[in-house]
Design a protein around this motif. Structure first.
Motif, PDB file in Angstrom:
ATOM      1  N   GLY A 180      15.089 -15.689  14.521  1.00 36.32           N
ATOM      2  CA  GLY A 180      15.196 -14.401  15.224  1.00 36.32           C
ATOM      3  C   GLY A 180      16.191 -14.715  16.422  1.00 36.32           C
ATOM      4  O   GLY A 180      16.091 -13.923  17.476  1.00 36.32           O
ATOM      5  N   GLY A 181      17.224 -15.613  16.172  1.00 41.12           N
ATOM      6  CA  GLY A 181      18.519 -15.349  17.215  1.00 41.12           C
ATOM      7  C   GLY A 181      18.410 -16.688  18.248  1.00 41.12           C
ATOM      8  O   GLY A 181      19.179 -16.588  19.092  1.00 41.12           O
TER       9      GLY A 181
ATOM     10  N   LYS B 211      12.177  -9.931   8.299  1.00 49.49           N
ATOM     11  CA  LYS B 211      11.203 -10.854   8.595  1.00 49.49           C
ATOM     12  C   LYS B 211      10.943 -11.291   7.185  1.00 49.49           C
ATOM     13  O   LYS B 211      10.398 -10.522   6.296  1.00 49.49           O
TER      14      LYS B 211
ATOM     15  N   THR C 252       9.064  -5.530  17.923  1.00 44.10           N
ATOM     16  CA  THR C 252       9.142  -4.011  18.645  1.00 44.10           C
ATOM     17  C   THR C 252       8.848  -2.963  17.762  1.00 44.10           C
ATOM     18  O   THR C 252       8.364  -1.804  17.931  1.00 44.10           O
ATOM     19  N   SER C 253       9.258  -3.240  16.455  1.00 43.86           N
ATOM     20  CA  SER C 253       9.175  -2.168  15.271  1.00 43.86           C
ATOM     21  C   SER C 253       9.203  -2.843  14.116  1.00 43.86           C
ATOM     22  O   SER C 253       9.857  -3.712  13.712  1.00 43.86           O
ATOM     23  N   MET C 254       8.332  -2.285  12.949  1.00 43.75           N
ATOM     24  CA  MET C 254       8.480  -2.851  11.694  1.00 43.75           C
ATOM     25  C   MET C 254       8.056  -1.887  10.539  1.00 43.75           C
ATOM     26  O   MET C 254       7.303  -1.031  11.073  1.00 43.75           O
TER      27      MET C 254
ATOM     28  N   GLY D 227      14.336   2.512  16.079  1.00 42.80           N
ATOM     29  CA  GLY D 227      13.537   1.391  15.543  1.00 42.80           C
ATOM     30  C   GLY D 227      13.662   1.262  14.180  1.00 42.80           C
ATOM     31  O   GLY D 227      14.147   2.263  13.427  1.00 42.80           O
ATOM     32  N   ALA D 228      12.863   0.110  13.510  1.00 43.51           N
ATOM     33  CA  ALA D 228      13.085   0.061  12.146  1.00 43.51           C
ATOM     34  C   ALA D 228      12.311   1.019  11.603  1.00 43.51           C
ATOM     35  O   ALA D 228      11.255   1.512  11.903  1.00 43.51           O
TER      36      ALA D 228
ATOM     37  N   VAL E 242       9.270 -10.838  20.603  1.00 40.57           N
ATOM     38  CA  VAL E 242       8.374  -9.938  20.224  1.00 40.57           C
ATOM     39  C   VAL E 242       8.904  -8.874  18.894  1.00 40.57           C
ATOM     40  O   VAL E 242       9.971  -8.275  19.199  1.00 40.57           O
TER      41      VAL E 242
ATOM     42  N   THR F 122      23.903  -7.187  19.916  1.00 39.24           N
ATOM     43  CA  THR F 122      22.300  -6.878  19.504  1.00 39.24           C
ATOM     44  C   THR F 122      21.893  -5.416  19.749  1.00 39.24           C
ATOM     45  O   THR F 122      22.580  -4.577  20.335  1.00 39.24           O
TER      46      THR F 122
ATOM     47  N   MET G 261      12.575 -15.257  10.840  1.00 34.35           N
ATOM     48  CA  MET G 261      13.239 -13.963  11.219  1.00 34.35           C
ATOM     49  C   MET G 261      14.712 -14.329  10.947  1.00 34.35           C
ATOM     50  O   MET G 261      15.372 -15.136  11.652  1.00 34.35           O
TER      51      MET G 261
ATOM     52  N   VAL H 146      12.548  -5.437  10.508  1.00 38.14           N
ATOM     53  CA  VAL H 146      11.764  -5.441  11.739  1.00 38.14           C
ATOM     54  C   VAL H 146      12.944  -5.188  12.727  1.00 38.14           C
ATOM     55  O   VAL H 146      13.993  -5.540  12.444  1.00 38.14           O
ATOM     56  N   GLN H 147      12.535  -4.780  13.961  1.00 39.42           N
ATOM     57  CA  GLN H 147      13.387  -5.046  14.948  1.00 39.42           C
ATOM     58  C   GLN H 147      12.586  -6.065  16.237  1.00 39.42           C
ATOM     59  O   GLN H 147      11.515  -5.558  16.141  1.00 39.42           O
ATOM     60  N   ILE H 148      13.333  -6.916  16.924  1.00 37.63           N
ATOM     61  CA  ILE H 148      12.659  -7.608  17.742  1.00 37.63           C
ATOM     62  C   ILE H 148      13.421  -7.841  19.048  1.00 37.63           C
ATOM     63  O   ILE H 148      14.501  -7.127  19.218  1.00 37.63           O
ATOM     64  N   SER H 149      12.711  -8.134  20.003  1.00 41.32           N
ATOM     65  CA  SER H 149      13.255  -8.179  21.453  1.00 41.32           C
ATOM     66  C   SER H 149      13.983  -9.226  21.655  1.00 41.32           C
ATOM     67  O   SER H 149      14.200 -10.173  20.982  1.00 41.32           O
TER      68      SER H 149
ATOM     69  N   LYS I  40      17.985 -17.874  22.936  1.00 40.77           N
ATOM     70  CA  LYS I  40      16.997 -17.274  23.657  1.00 40.77           C
ATOM     71  C   LYS I  40      15.675 -18.012  23.567  1.00 40.77           C
ATOM     72  O   LYS I  40      15.432 -18.991  22.978  1.00 40.77           O
TER      73      LYS I  40
END
Lengths: 428, 301
Positions: free
Chosen positions: A344-345, A415, B199-201, A165-166, B197, A392, A377, A425-428, B191
């Motif tokens: 965000g992609g 972000k 997931t971590s920050m 995670g970040a 979402v 990813t 993002m 950040v990390q995102i889904s 997507k």
């Protein structure tokens, strides 16, 4: 003046303080001074330095950066290692331009500190399965035909703290185990030709003259392809931190294989499985198996501005047009494309290359962005000439789990917050 | 000896390299350097391979290894190989490689016992590499194997018994087969935006503020020497070293008189709490630098 900048050396301060200080120096100090005496140096007034003489030649026989750049420094992460003798520091990527890393800012990695080596006393021994085992002085080595090549150097643990995670605050710490220099030296193939390698030989052990005698096994194929024995970087002799007087460079491969303070090359017919290729620098997968000899640094990229260190906040900023830029690189060759997403992609636009595009080198990219002031993002995604597309996080974790430590090259997300600050950040 | 430069030979050699078939069959073309004698090679050729190639004569027992380990290794690696602070653990962790937090040690992760002999010999003890005798390296290797329950307490390691030592994780490694991901270069509608979402920050760094004035350092030589040579032990108290800022521990040392304290720092000292190596093991330091560093440490109390 120089003394003052030295006192800013951040080694004993914590990571958060570094970032605050460095950003404060960029923005805050200037703002404060402007408010104090704007009339003294802004038009129509003429500043004092335009009405007087400055120091003459040889004030600094070996020039130093401006004192106003004192915040541009290598930094470390105290909790990563037990001490500073066997440790790592990070290159301040956000403050660098172009693709060449200044020699004094190339990230450091030592296993027994920096040995102080008098080049007249250094020797390089080449032996094993060869017809002519030899010992070379530095003068001998520099008589061979030389080549100069711009190649990146990256620790395979670069970004390794982000597998789960970040975690790190800025690009210096998420991607700063990365540098790029013009390296000058002798192709290893030239030296191997000179010593006469036994046709049955297939591996080479490279060993350093530091206290750890750092050692790695290198396949003969790489040695004959593009491995270099280098004694200079960016036009001058190697820095002590980079292996003075001589190191190995395996272009595109794990920095750890580029053995510094190189003292010995042994030619053999099997790998040695030393500590740095078993206990360390092997990639543990979710099923308990581990990849070994994972030499190549796969295609990767990161946006360096905006970034936590280069926010879109502060005087004169806020919504408007920005030049978004960053770095891309691949251990398998040239960068072919870099695409940027601001959502965000969901959608992507191709960036321009703003530097030369050399194989196994950093490549700088840039793209214009009109920020509307709302949270965004930002991501970069690189493609190399083999067609490999930077993965990813989800793809990388599906393939390897989260305990590989090394070779994390996932698409990174910054972000941009409404106030212009930038978060990792990390995102889904 | 340098050979005459023959254009035809150069061309042939060039074409040979270009074809990448193999290394040229014409060694000694440049003739630079000097031949490496067997004696010179022997002094530097320290590597050991999994097949035992490179292991010297000699032997060492678990029993002998325990004494050496306690003296030379336990300070950082712990008496049971559990690791102290951030220094590596050497034992334990069996069966944890698929856990959420795997514990990688000699017993649980390393594939080859030869690596242990090689590494202890080439790089340990940390502050004095290549200071151990071959028999001591054998004994320490045997003892670390014992700490991992891989040999009995009466085990003696030598070139012969080495052949019977197989580490448990030996078969879990495989050669690099990447790439192991295959992303595609999608440009539009890649997507669902509503699916994104965080997931971590990590919180954004604090807002821009004025830089603090740099703090003056009176004893710059002392500080620089401390960082280079002393911090390794005196930052965290490794080896019984008095920790920076521990006024009580330093006051104890000062009782002996400042000249004794300086002499001990320069020449080395074996005290009740631990060992002070001469100049902290950094013998290239001048006496003045060591004294400046001691003064710096005293100033921090």
């Amino acid at each position: 003046m120089d003394d003052k900048s030295k006192k800013l050396a951040p080694a004993e301060l914590n990571r958060r303080k570094f970032l605050m200080n460095s950003m404060g120096l960029v923005g805050g100090a200037a703002v404060a001074k402007t408010a104090m005496a704007e009339e003294a140096f802004l038009p129509p007034a003429v500043p004092s330095w335009t009405r007087s003489l400055g120091p003459g030649v040889l004030t600094n026989p070996y020039g130093q950066p401006s004192k106003f750049e004192a915040h541009v420094q290598r930094r470390n992460v105290e909790w990563l290692t037990a001490d500073k003798i066997a440790s790592i520091s990070f290159t301040p990527l956000a403050d660098l331009k172009g693709i060449i890393t200044p020699s004094g800012l190339v990230f450091e990695r030592y296993h027994a500190g920096i040995p102080e080596i008098d080049p007249s006393k250094h020797r390089l021994m080449i032996h094993g399965m060869v017809s002519n085992p030899i010992i070379l002085t530095m003068d001998d080595l520099m008589r061979f035909p030389s080549v100069s090549r711009i190649r990146f150097l990256e620790c395979p643990a670069n970004g390794g703290m982000e597998w789960r995670g970040a975690q790190m605050e800025g690009v210096q710490f998420t991607h700063g185990m990365l540098s790029c220099c013009e390296w000058t030296g002798v192709l290893l193939s030239t030296i191997l030709e000179e010593v006469g390698v036994d046709p049955r030989a297939s591996w080479i052990l490279a060993e350093g003259a530091d206290g750890s005698h750092m050692s790695r096994s290198i396949p003969m194929e790489k040695a004959l392809d593009d491995a270099m024995i280098v004694y200079a970087q960016n036009g001058e002799m190697l820095r002590p931190e980079q292996g003075y007087p001589v190191r190995l460079i395996n272009p595109g491969w794990e920095g750890n294989t580029c053995v510094k303070w190189l003292r010995r090359l042994e030619i053999g017919d099997k790998p040695w499985y030393h500590r740095e290729e078993t206990s360390k620098y092997t990639d543990l997968l979710a099923d308990g198996r581990a990849r070994e000899f994972t030499y190549e640094q796969e295609c990767n990229s990161v946006i360096t501005s905006p970034s936590p260190e280069k926010p879109l906040s502060g005087k004169g900023k806020g919504k408007g047009k920005y030049w978004v830029e960053g770095l891309a690189w691949s251990g398998r060759g040239r960068i072919k494309h870099v695409d940027i997403s601001f959502d965000g992609g969901v959608s992507w636009r191709e960036a321009k290359f703003t530097s030369v595009v050399e194989p196994k080198s950093l490549t700088r990219f840039g793209i214009e962005w009109d920020w509307d002031g709302s949270p965004a993002m930002l991501q970069s995604r690189s493609v190399d000439e083999t067609g490999y597309v930077q993965p990813t996080y989800a793809q990388l974790r599906a393939a390897r789990g989260t305990n590989s430590i090394y070779h994390k090259n996932a698409i990174h997300t910054w972000k941009v917050n409404a106030d212009g600050s930038v978060s990792n950040v990390q995102i889904s | 000896m340098q050979m005459a430069v023959c254009p035809m030979f150069r061309l042939a050699s060039f074409l040979f390299l270009m074809s990448s078939l193999s290394v040229s069959a014409e060694p000694g073309y440049y003739g630079y350097g000097k031949p490496a004698s067997a004696e010179e090679v022997a002094g530097w050729d320290i590597d050991v391979r999994p097949d035992g190639l490179g292991l010297p004569d000699g032997s060492g027992s678990v029993e002998d290894g325990e004494w050496i380990y306690e003296e030379q290794c336990a300070e950082c690696h712990g008496s049971f190989g559990e690791g102290v602070g951030r220094y590596p653990a050497l034992a334990g962790g069996e069966g944890t490689l698929t856990d959420d937090r795997p514990h990688r040690t000699v017993g649980s992760y390393w594939p080859h016992a030869s690596t242990l002999w090689d590494y202890i010999h080439r790089a340990m003890p940390y502050t004095a590499p290549e200071s151990l005798e071959d028999d001591e390296v054998y004994a320490l290797t045997a003892y670390v194997l014992y700490l991992n329950d891989l040999v009995e307490d009466d085990f003696v390691l030598d070139r012969e018994s080495f052949k019977d030592v197989v580490l448990p994780n030996n078969r879990s490694f495989f050669r690099d087969d990447r790439p192991d991901t295959s992303n595609t270069r999608c440009m539009e509608n890649c997507k669902d935006p509503s699916s994104i979402v965080i997931t971590s920050m990590v919180a954004a760094p604090p807002p821009v503020q004025a830089a603090p004035e740099p703090v003056a350092v009176a004893n710059e030589t002392g500080l620089a020497t401390y960082r280079k040579a002393c911090a390794l032990c005196h930052d965290g108290g490794i080896g019984g070293a008095p920790t920076l800022g521990d006024a009580e521990a330093w006051a104890q040392r000062q009782k002996k008189g400042i000249s004794t304290l300086m002499a001990n720092a320069i020449n080395g000292f074996q005290g009740e709490d631990g060992v002070m190596p001469p100049k902290g093991g950094f013998l290239a330091l001048s006496n003045e630098e060591v004294e400046a560093a001691v003064n710096y440490m005293l100033e921090q109390n």
